[in-house]
Design a protein around this motif. Structure first.
Motif, PDB file in Angstrom:
ATOM      1  N   CYS A 139      -9.870 126.397  79.081  1.00 22.55           N
ATOM      2  CA  CYS A 139      -9.572 126.767  77.700  1.00 22.55           C
ATOM      3  C   CYS A 139     -10.850 126.983  76.899  1.00 22.55           C
ATOM      4  O   CYS A 139     -10.977 127.967  76.160  1.00 22.55           O
ATOM      5  N   CYS A 192      -4.914 125.441  69.958  1.00 21.00           N
ATOM      6  CA  CYS A 192      -4.141 126.071  71.038  1.00 21.00           C
ATOM      7  C   CYS A 192      -3.141 127.053  70.434  1.00 21.00           C
ATOM      8  O   CYS A 192      -2.365 126.702  69.550  1.00 21.00           O
ATOM      9  N   CYS A 196      -2.226 130.872  74.389  1.00 21.62           N
ATOM     10  CA  CYS A 196      -2.789 132.096  74.983  1.00 21.62           C
ATOM     11  C   CYS A 196      -1.836 133.285  74.862  1.00 21.62           C
ATOM     12  O   CYS A 196      -1.582 134.000  75.831  1.00 21.62           O
ATOM     13  N   CYS A 222      -4.884 127.585  80.716  1.00 24.28           N
ATOM     14  CA  CYS A 222      -4.718 126.193  81.157  1.00 24.28           C
ATOM     15  C   CYS A 222      -3.694 126.107  82.283  1.00 24.28           C
ATOM     16  O   CYS A 222      -3.891 125.389  83.256  1.00 24.28           O
TER      17      CYS A 222
END
Length: 112
Positions: A23, A63, A66, A78
């Motif tokens: 990440c 986060c 993605c 991840c």
């Protein structure tokens, strides 16, 4: 934008920290920032023969599951690099239906 979440089966996480590193590299994060961070509880003994050791990957506010990679047909970084295959990113409704299948799972939902 679709409503994504991350389902984590922490019974299988080995604490390898590969998700963290992948990440950081994918999103060019500095060494002290994380999109996902593995925390550890234990090891400690309780009772006569029982031990606790839990590794728990926790997505941070950085986060975004993605979504750019998902739009390209790729797995979130991840999930792609997780050696234990204990992370699953997907639509929140689909992930929610999997929660009752196993005991040691958590579902993270980012409404941001």
């Amino acid at each position: 934008m679709a409503d994504y979440g991350m389902l984590i089966d922490y019974d299988w996480c080995t604490g390898c920290h590969t998700c963290e590193t992948a990440c950081q590299m994918e999103h060019n994060l500095p060494p002290d920032q994380f999109g996902i961070k593995v925390t550890e509880v234990g090891p400690y003994q309780y009772g006569d023969r029982k031990w606790v050791l839990i590794n728990m990957p926790i997505p941070t506010d950085q986060c975004n599951f993605c979504v750019e990679r998902i739009a390209q047909g790729k797995l979130p970084t991840c999930m792609h690099h997780c050696q234990a295959r204990c992370l699953e990113v997907g639509l929140i409704d689909e992930l929610q239906s999997k929660l009752s299948a196993k005991k040691k799972q958590v579902l993270f939902h980012n409404q941001g």
